[in-house]
Write a protein that holds these residues in place. Structure first.
Motif, mmCIF file in Angstrom:
data_model
loop_
_atom_site.group_PDB
_atom_site.id
_atom_site.type_symbol
_atom_site.label_atom_id
_atom_site.label_comp_id
_atom_site.label_asym_id
_atom_site.label_seq_id
_atom_site.Cartn_x
_atom_site.Cartn_y
_atom_site.Cartn_z
ATOM 1 N N SER A 29 0.846 -1.186 0.000
ATOM 2 C CA SER A 29 0.000 0.000 0.000
ATOM 3 C C SER A 29 0.881 1.235 0.000
ATOM 4 N N PRO A 30 0.428 2.368 -0.571
ATOM 5 C CA PRO A 30 1.225 3.587 -0.529
ATOM 6 C C PRO A 30 1.247 4.234 0.848
ATOM 7 N N GLY A 31 0.512 3.700 1.815
ATOM 8 C CA GLY A 31 0.460 4.284 3.147
ATOM 9 C C GLY A 31 1.775 4.117 3.898
ATOM 10 N N CYS A 32 1.831 4.704 5.107
ATOM 11 C CA CYS A 32 3.046 4.676 5.926
ATOM 12 C C CYS A 32 2.782 3.990 7.260
ATOM 13 N N VAL A 33 3.821 3.366 7.800
ATOM 14 C CA VAL A 33 3.826 2.808 9.149
ATOM 15 C C VAL A 33 4.941 3.514 9.908
ATOM 16 N N HIS A 34 4.663 3.930 11.143
ATOM 17 C CA HIS A 34 5.643 4.744 11.867
ATOM 18 C C HIS A 34 5.961 4.152 13.230
ATOM 19 N N GLY B 65 4.310 9.823 1.285
ATOM 20 C CA GLY B 65 4.872 8.926 0.286
ATOM 21 C C GLY B 65 5.501 7.739 0.979
ATOM 22 N N LYS B 66 6.091 6.855 0.235
ATOM 23 C CA LYS B 66 6.689 5.660 0.813
ATOM 24 C C LYS B 66 7.853 6.039 1.723
ATOM 25 N N TYR B 67 7.701 5.755 3.021
ATOM 26 C CA TYR B 67 8.696 6.076 4.040
ATOM 27 C C TYR B 67 9.010 7.574 4.093
ATOM 28 N N GLN B 68 8.087 8.391 3.693
ATOM 29 C CA GLN B 68 8.288 9.838 3.728
ATOM 30 C C GLN B 68 7.175 10.479 4.542
ATOM 31 N N TYR B 69 7.557 11.503 5.330
ATOM 32 C CA TYR B 69 6.599 12.147 6.225
ATOM 33 C C TYR B 69 6.711 13.660 6.103
ATOM 34 N N GLU B 70 5.605 14.318 6.381
ATOM 35 C CA GLU B 70 5.573 15.766 6.484
ATOM 36 C C GLU B 70 5.008 16.131 7.861
ATOM 37 N N ASP B 71 5.530 17.211 8.451
ATOM 38 C CA ASP B 71 5.091 17.648 9.777
ATOM 39 C C ASP B 71 4.432 19.021 9.687
ATOM 40 N N ASP B 72 3.270 19.149 10.300
ATOM 41 C CA ASP B 72 2.582 20.434 10.395
ATOM 42 C C ASP B 72 2.426 20.782 11.864
ATOM 43 N N ILE B 73 2.760 22.018 12.231
ATOM 44 C CA ILE B 73 2.633 22.448 13.618
ATOM 45 C C ILE B 73 1.570 23.532 13.702
ATOM 46 N N ASP C 52 -2.231 -8.533 6.186
ATOM 47 C CA ASP C 52 -3.535 -8.682 5.548
ATOM 48 C C ASP C 52 -4.105 -10.037 5.953
ATOM 49 N N ASN C 53 -5.099 -9.993 6.845
ATOM 50 C CA ASN C 53 -5.642 -11.231 7.388
ATOM 51 C C ASN C 53 -6.383 -12.050 6.331
ATOM 52 N N ARG C 54 -6.916 -11.382 5.322
ATOM 53 C CA ARG C 54 -7.665 -12.103 4.284
ATOM 54 C C ARG C 54 -6.728 -12.861 3.359
ATOM 55 N N HIS C 55 -5.642 -12.204 2.943
ATOM 56 C CA HIS C 55 -4.719 -12.845 1.994
ATOM 57 C C HIS C 55 -3.491 -13.428 2.683
ATOM 58 N N GLU C 56 -3.411 -13.282 4.027
ATOM 59 C CA GLU C 56 -2.364 -13.896 4.851
ATOM 60 C C GLU C 56 -0.964 -13.510 4.394
ATOM 61 N N ASN C 57 -0.726 -12.202 4.323
ATOM 62 C CA ASN C 57 0.614 -11.732 3.972
ATOM 63 C C ASN C 57 0.892 -10.372 4.606
ATOM 64 N N VAL C 58 2.174 -10.100 4.866
ATOM 65 C CA VAL C 58 2.609 -8.784 5.326
ATOM 66 C C VAL C 58 2.688 -7.862 4.114
ATOM 67 N N PHE C 59 2.015 -6.725 4.185
ATOM 68 C CA PHE C 59 2.012 -5.835 3.029
ATOM 69 C C PHE C 59 2.626 -4.466 3.309
ATOM 70 N N LYS C 60 3.006 -4.194 4.554
ATOM 71 C CA LYS C 60 3.626 -2.908 4.853
ATOM 72 C C LYS C 60 4.354 -2.992 6.185
ATOM 73 N N ASP C 61 5.531 -2.321 6.272
ATOM 74 C CA ASP C 61 6.240 -2.236 7.548
ATOM 75 C C ASP C 61 6.748 -0.813 7.742
ATOM 76 N N SER C 62 7.342 -0.582 8.904
ATOM 77 C CA SER C 62 7.769 0.770 9.258
ATOM 78 C C SER C 62 9.169 1.096 8.768
ATOM 79 N N ARG C 63 9.788 0.148 8.106
ATOM 80 C CA ARG C 63 11.162 0.256 7.610
ATOM 81 C C ARG C 63 12.172 0.239 8.735
ATOM 82 N N LEU C 64 12.114 1.220 9.664
ATOM 83 C CA LEU C 64 13.081 1.283 10.751
ATOM 84 C C LEU C 64 12.515 0.653 12.009
#
Length: 425
Positions: free
Chosen positions: A17-22, A353-361, A120-132
């Motif tokens: 997925s294009p989402g992020c894990v932190h 983006g993939k492993y990319q973050y933006e911060d808003d204060i 993914d519990n339906r397809h029984e696979n890891v589809f995203k991690d936090s990288r670090l």
């Protein structure tokens, strides 16, 4: 044809997925103590009921290299034998897509790193991690620790902490670098290096060699970058395993004017509210991976009444403040020193983006506390003067005699009437 294959793989749950894990990259711990490790993720573009968070133990820096046999919590929630009875997980009650694990009775053989991954519990696979992965740093090892994030307001004197686990007097040189946030390593662009107490332009050390934290004078918004600390001793040169992201809010004079006012008695507890909004034209709640809140006391650049890292909280508030809901500050056992203003800042970290973050204060508002002393019990009435007491006794004596006389007169009249009635009969 190629597009068709990509789309097909996505719906089968095979592509990421294009989402992020932190995750946080380090946690300082003690043997026998406990640690809480958060994991949060943005919209995985899969039904929530199909997504599970699994945790793995590893000695590798990057989560993508962890093996299935290193799983310590399975998708069904089963805990591996090594951590059974010591490891618990729970959902964040205030945020979707945020989970924590808590490990108690820590041992030096735990970890040393932990990875959270989306399964993914339906397809029984890891589809995203936090990288670090998250590294546990036990005492006794020679290392450097930095905070994951520091917030500041432009124009203030900013401090980016750097902690050395051994005797700080052994340090012969300190070098601060800008960090590459995406690749997660120190660049070759030094801010400056110190082997004495001199100041270089707007940069200096807080107090070389007693405090090697970076001091940035008269902060600008363009100082919003990542920073890493490198030290040299007679034995070795050490790099920090975690870099600090400096988030800077543009100064506004309106920040100094609290919009709310609360009066309460000393010794009571109070909750101060803080609010923030998401710019819907740029992103939504589904893109947010983490929300950090900071409360400063006295003014917008004052000490911290609350900070995500407890060591940064001023000693007056370290054991009296906590966060309720997402951002509200609870102060227990208020005292006369709390008779001041409190200011809230919220840092929203979103997936860009993939492993990319933006911060808003955002400035979340200010509250003025007015602390009143305890209400005192009413004092004893003053004693009645002796001459007053004599007058009261005399008045009471006369009243009693008058009352008795009235009763005797009434009884005499009744007796006389009864006697006359008897004669007439």
């Amino acid at each position: 044809m190629r597009l068709f294959i990509v789309i097909s793989l996505y719906f089968l749950g095979i592509t990421g997925s294009p989402g992020c894990v932190h995750q946080m990259t380090t946690r300082t711990v003690q043997s026998g103590g406990s640690v809480t490790i958060p994991c949060s993720y943005s919209d995985p573009e899969k039904p929530d009921e199909d997504v599970r968070v699994i945790w793995r133990e590893t000695d590798k820096k990057y989560c993508s290299f962890t093996a299935a046999e290193d799983t310590i919590i399975s998708p069904s929630g089963n805990v591996t034998e090594k951590y059974k009875g010591r490891l618990y997980r729970e959902k964040d009650p205030n945020r979707n897509r945020t989970e924590y694990i808590k490990i108690t009775g820590l041992e030096p053989t735990d970890g040393p790193r932990f990875c959270c991954q989306l399964y993914d519990n339906r397809h029984e696979n890891v589809f995203k991690d936090s990288r670090l992965s998250t590294l546990l740093q036990f005492p006794g090892t020679e290392d450097i620790t930095q905070l994951d994030e520091v917030m500041a307001v432009s124009r203030e004197e900013g401090i980016i902490p750097c902690y050395y686990s051994k005797d700080i007097s052994d340090i012969t040189k300190v070098t601060w670098y800008f960090a590459d946030r995406e690749r997660h390593h120190c660049t070759h662009i030094p801010i400056h290096e110190w082997s004495n107490a001199r100041q270089y332009g707007r940069y200096s050390l807080v107090n070389f060699t007693q405090d090697i934290s970076l001091h940035i004078h008269n902060l600008h918004v363009n100082n919003e970058r990542s920073y890493c600390c490198v030290i040299s001793t007679a034995r070795a040169t050490l790099k920090s395993k975690q870099f600090t992201r400096l988030i800077v809010a543009e100064y506004q004079s309106s920040f100094n004017l609290p919009t709310k006012e609360i009066s309460l008695q000393k010794g009571h507890s109070v909750t101060l509210t803080c609010s923030y909004t998401l710019p819907s034209d740029r992103y939504t709640e589904r893109d947010v991976v983490r929300v950090n809140v900071y409360w400063r006391v006295g003014n917008i650049t004052g000490p911290y009444a609350y900070h995500p890292y407890r060591d940064m909280v001023h000693s007056t508030y370290r054991h009296r403040t906590s966060i309720t809901g997402m951002t509200n500050l609870m102060i227990m056992d208020v005292m006369k020193a709390d008779n001041t203003s409190f200011h809230c800042f919220v840092v929203v970290k979103r997936c860009a983006g993939k492993y990319q973050y933006e911060d808003d204060i955002q400035y979340g508002g200010g509250t003025r506390l007015i602390i009143k002393e305890y209400f005192t019990e009413p004092s004893e009435p003053p004693p009645i003067p002796s001459f007053g007491q004599e007058y009261l006794v005399l008045a009471a004596y006369v009243a009693v005699k008058f009352f008795i006389a009235v009763i005797l007169v009434v009884l005499g009249c009744v007796y006389g009437r009864a006697k006359n009635t008897k004669r007439s009969t």
